[in-house]
Design a protein around this motif. Structure first.
Motif, PDB file in Angstrom:
ATOM      1  N   ILE A  76       0.851  -1.193   0.000  1.00 43.37           N
ATOM      2  CA  ILE A  76       0.000   0.000   0.000  1.00 43.37           C
ATOM      3  C   ILE A  76       0.883   1.237   0.000  1.00 43.37           C
ATOM      4  N   ASP A  77       0.724   2.087  -1.020  1.00 46.56           N
ATOM      5  CA  ASP A  77       1.539   3.294  -1.146  1.00 46.56           C
ATOM      6  C   ASP A  77       0.835   4.547  -0.645  1.00 46.56           C
ATOM      7  N   ALA A  78      -0.475   4.480  -0.466  1.00 50.77           N
ATOM      8  CA  ALA A  78      -1.246   5.566   0.132  1.00 50.77           C
ATOM      9  C   ALA A  78      -2.635   5.024   0.446  1.00 50.77           C
ATOM     10  N   VAL A  79      -3.301   5.691   1.381  1.00 56.91           N
ATOM     11  CA  VAL A  79      -4.638   5.272   1.812  1.00 56.91           C
ATOM     12  C   VAL A  79      -5.574   6.461   1.760  1.00 56.91           C
ATOM     13  N   LYS A  80      -6.774   6.228   1.230  1.00 54.96           N
ATOM     14  CA  LYS A  80      -7.846   7.209   1.317  1.00 54.96           C
ATOM     15  C   LYS A  80      -8.952   6.587   2.175  1.00 54.96           C
ATOM     16  N   ILE A  81      -9.401   7.310   3.183  1.00 60.05           N
ATOM     17  CA  ILE A  81     -10.479   6.835   4.049  1.00 60.05           C
ATOM     18  C   ILE A  81     -11.696   7.723   3.841  1.00 60.05           C
ATOM     19  N   GLY A  82     -12.829   7.084   3.533  1.00 57.58           N
ATOM     20  CA  GLY A  82     -14.062   7.821   3.290  1.00 57.58           C
ATOM     21  C   GLY A  82     -15.138   7.460   4.282  1.00 57.58           C
ATOM     22  N   MET A  83     -16.278   6.994   3.809  1.00 55.75           N
ATOM     23  CA  MET A  83     -17.433   6.706   4.664  1.00 55.75           C
ATOM     24  C   MET A  83     -17.118   5.640   5.710  1.00 55.75           C
ATOM     25  N   LEU A  84     -17.436   5.968   6.968  1.00 49.85           N
ATOM     26  CA  LEU A  84     -17.200   5.042   8.075  1.00 49.85           C
ATOM     27  C   LEU A  84     -18.508   4.631   8.767  1.00 49.85           C
ATOM     28  N   GLY A  85     -19.366   5.593   9.055  1.00 50.66           N
ATOM     29  CA  GLY A  85     -20.700   5.272   9.539  1.00 50.66           C
ATOM     30  C   GLY A  85     -20.839   5.087  11.030  1.00 50.66           C
ATOM     31  N   THR A  86     -20.103   4.133  11.609  1.00 50.30           N
ATOM     32  CA  THR A  86     -20.277   3.800  13.021  1.00 50.30           C
ATOM     33  C   THR A  86     -18.943   3.827  13.763  1.00 50.30           C
ATOM     34  N   SER A  87     -19.030   3.903  15.087  1.00 50.51           N
ATOM     35  CA  SER A  87     -17.811   3.906  15.900  1.00 50.51           C
ATOM     36  C   SER A  87     -17.093   2.561  15.789  1.00 50.51           C
ATOM     37  N   GLU A  88     -17.849   1.459  15.632  1.00 44.98           N
ATOM     38  CA  GLU A  88     -17.229   0.139  15.466  1.00 44.98           C
ATOM     39  C   GLU A  88     -16.396   0.086  14.193  1.00 44.98           C
ATOM     40  N   THR A  89     -16.892   0.738  13.140  1.00 45.18           N
ATOM     41  CA  THR A  89     -16.140   0.786  11.889  1.00 45.18           C
ATOM     42  C   THR A  89     -14.872   1.612  12.053  1.00 45.18           C
ATOM     43  N   VAL A  90     -14.983   2.742  12.739  1.00 47.95           N
ATOM     44  CA  VAL A  90     -13.796   3.568  12.993  1.00 47.95           C
ATOM     45  C   VAL A  90     -12.743   2.756  13.741  1.00 47.95           C
ATOM     46  N   GLU A  91     -13.171   2.024  14.775  1.00 48.02           N
ATOM     47  CA  GLU A  91     -12.237   1.200  15.559  1.00 48.02           C
ATOM     48  C   GLU A  91     -11.559   0.168  14.661  1.00 48.02           C
ATOM     49  N   ALA A  92     -12.323  -0.445  13.761  1.00 49.26           N
ATOM     50  CA  ALA A  92     -11.759  -1.448  12.863  1.00 49.26           C
ATOM     51  C   ALA A  92     -10.734  -0.832  11.921  1.00 49.26           C
ATOM     52  N   VAL A  93     -11.024   0.362  11.414  1.00 48.50           N
ATOM     53  CA  VAL A  93     -10.097   1.029  10.500  1.00 48.50           C
ATOM     54  C   VAL A  93      -8.808   1.398  11.225  1.00 48.50           C
ATOM     55  N   VAL A  94      -8.914   1.877  12.455  1.00 52.84           N
ATOM     56  CA  VAL A  94      -7.717   2.187  13.241  1.00 52.84           C
ATOM     57  C   VAL A  94      -6.873   0.939  13.418  1.00 52.84           C
ATOM     58  N   GLU A  95      -7.524  -0.188  13.723  1.00 49.75           N
ATOM     59  CA  GLU A  95      -6.797  -1.453  13.846  1.00 49.75           C
ATOM     60  C   GLU A  95      -6.136  -1.836  12.522  1.00 49.75           C
ATOM     61  N   ALA A  96      -6.855  -1.656  11.429  1.00 55.11           N
ATOM     62  CA  ALA A  96      -6.345  -2.046  10.114  1.00 55.11           C
ATOM     63  C   ALA A  96      -5.159  -1.201   9.679  1.00 55.11           C
ATOM     64  N   LEU A  97      -5.096   0.050  10.127  1.00 54.22           N
ATOM     65  CA  LEU A  97      -4.004   0.931   9.711  1.00 54.22           C
ATOM     66  C   LEU A  97      -2.639   0.437  10.187  1.00 54.22           C
ATOM     67  N   ALA A  98      -2.634  -0.487  11.122  1.00 52.95           N
ATOM     68  CA  ALA A  98      -1.367  -1.072  11.564  1.00 52.95           C
ATOM     69  C   ALA A  98      -0.689  -1.828  10.430  1.00 52.95           C
ATOM     70  N   TYR A  99      -1.444  -2.197   9.395  1.00 47.91           N
ATOM     71  CA  TYR A  99      -0.902  -2.973   8.279  1.00 47.91           C
ATOM     72  C   TYR A  99      -0.388  -2.112   7.129  1.00 47.91           C
ATOM     73  N   VAL A 100      -0.593  -0.792   7.180  1.00 50.37           N
ATOM     74  CA  VAL A 100      -0.238   0.034   6.009  1.00 50.37           C
ATOM     75  C   VAL A 100       1.163   0.619   6.107  1.00 50.37           C
ATOM     76  N   GLY A 101       1.871   0.328   7.178  1.00 49.98           N
ATOM     77  CA  GLY A 101       3.233   0.835   7.312  1.00 49.98           C
ATOM     78  C   GLY A 101       3.256   2.347   7.388  1.00 49.98           C
ATOM     79  N   GLY A 102       4.191   2.953   6.678  1.00 47.83           N
ATOM     80  CA  GLY A 102       4.308   4.417   6.702  1.00 47.83           C
ATOM     81  C   GLY A 102       3.586   5.103   5.570  1.00 47.83           C
ATOM     82  N   ALA A 103       2.645   4.421   4.912  1.00 45.09           N
ATOM     83  CA  ALA A 103       1.929   5.019   3.787  1.00 45.09           C
ATOM     84  C   ALA A 103       1.143   6.248   4.232  1.00 45.09           C
ATOM     85  N   PRO A 104       1.154   7.326   3.430  1.00 46.95           N
ATOM     86  CA  PRO A 104       0.359   8.505   3.784  1.00 46.95           C
ATOM     87  C   PRO A 104      -1.129   8.174   3.796  1.00 46.95           C
ATOM     88  N   VAL A 105      -1.850   8.829   4.697  1.00 47.03           N
ATOM     89  CA  VAL A 105      -3.277   8.572   4.890  1.00 47.03           C
ATOM     90  C   VAL A 105      -4.057   9.861   4.665  1.00 47.03           C
TER      91      VAL A 105
END
Length: 272
Positions: A76-105
């Motif tokens: 992953i060379d960059a990440v765009k984050i859009g619609m999240l909807g719920t706090s559970e989704t936000v928590e999941a995305v924060v957890e997932a960002l551990a896999y993107v390394g130093g890619a800009p967000v």
């Protein structure tokens, strides 16, 4: 990113069944800029140009799995984050960002659909501010979104951009679609820059915010600075509104990064 490899950019966002916004708009913007697009879908919406009829969130486990799968194989060379909807989704995305390394967000804080439907509940707004904004290389709210995130009635875009930095983002672009001047304002904690643009009252704007933030992420993946990426993304989004498809559906038409109507006219002329 290895030499000669096309950059790969990940959209973590919702699906728009009408094809105008969400991951559909993101993938088109990625292709327009010249990068490989990938997706981690956060929600499926049943919507068209008139409104959003239903929203079904994707499970947090599946959101993380999508990000992990592409990160481990493609990169992953960059990440765009859009619609999240719920706090559970936000928590999941924060957890997932551990896999993107130093890619800009790039975070596009999608709160309301073009039709007016709410796409981010109150708990998710709090989680976005507290847990996700500190991951942002660039956050791209419009004026109303920046007001909500910053908890302020301020209309000055520079002050709103400053508030985004105070909340933890590295830089911010407060877009100008809701202002008379139609100027985007960029701030990175050091200097303010204005990014002018044209207003196209006869254009079609559904998906313009998604297109802007996705193009910005793509330009970051190509090695541009946040300000350069913001300037180039503004041009792409403005042209997409100008060339938007006005004959699609009964509501606001989708933006068009490929100028399809112009291509069709050119092809028709060639056939004649």
């Amino acid at each position: 990113m290895s030499a000669g490899r096309v950059p790969a950019v990940l959209s973590i966002a919702g699906s728009d069944s009408g094809g105008g916004a969400g991951i559909q708009a993101d993938l088109k913007a990625f292709a327009r800029v010249g990068v490989h697009g990938m997706t981690a879908i956060t929600a499926i919406t049943a919507q068209n140009t008139v409104g959003v009829e239903a929203v079904e969130p994707i499970s947090p486990r599946m959101i993380v799995a999508q990000v992990r799968a592409v990160a481990e194989d493609i990169g992953i060379d960059a990440v765009k984050i859009g619609m999240l909807g719920t706090s559970e989704t936000v928590e999941a995305v924060v957890e997932a960002l551990a896999y993107v390394g130093g890619a800009p967000v790039v975070i596009d804080p999608v709160m309301v659909a073009e039709s007016g439907a709410e796409l981010l509940d109150e708990g998710a707004r709090t989680a976005l501010v507290d847990k996700l904004l500190p991951w942002a290389t660039v956050v791209t709210p419009n004026i109303p979104e920046a007001q909500v995130l910053g908890g302020m009635a301020e209309t000055n875009q520079a002050r709103l951009a400053w508030a985004m930095i105070e909340l933890g983002a590295q830089s911010a672009v407060v877009t100008g679609g809701h202002s008379e001047e139609v100027v985007d304002v960029f701030y990175d904690g050091r200097a303010v820059a204005e990014i002018p643009g044209e207003r196209y009252p006869d254009g079609a704007a559904h998906g313009s915010g998604c297109t802007h933030s996705s193009a910005l992420a793509a330009y970051l993946a190509l090695g541009h600075s946040p300000l350069e990426a913001a300037e180039r993304a503004r041009a792409v989004a403005s042209e997409a509104v100008r060339d938007g498809l006005r004959g699609i559906g009964a509501g606001p038409g989708p933006v068009d990064v490929f100028a399809l109507e112009h291509r069709r006219a050119k092809d028709a002329d060639a056939v004649r």
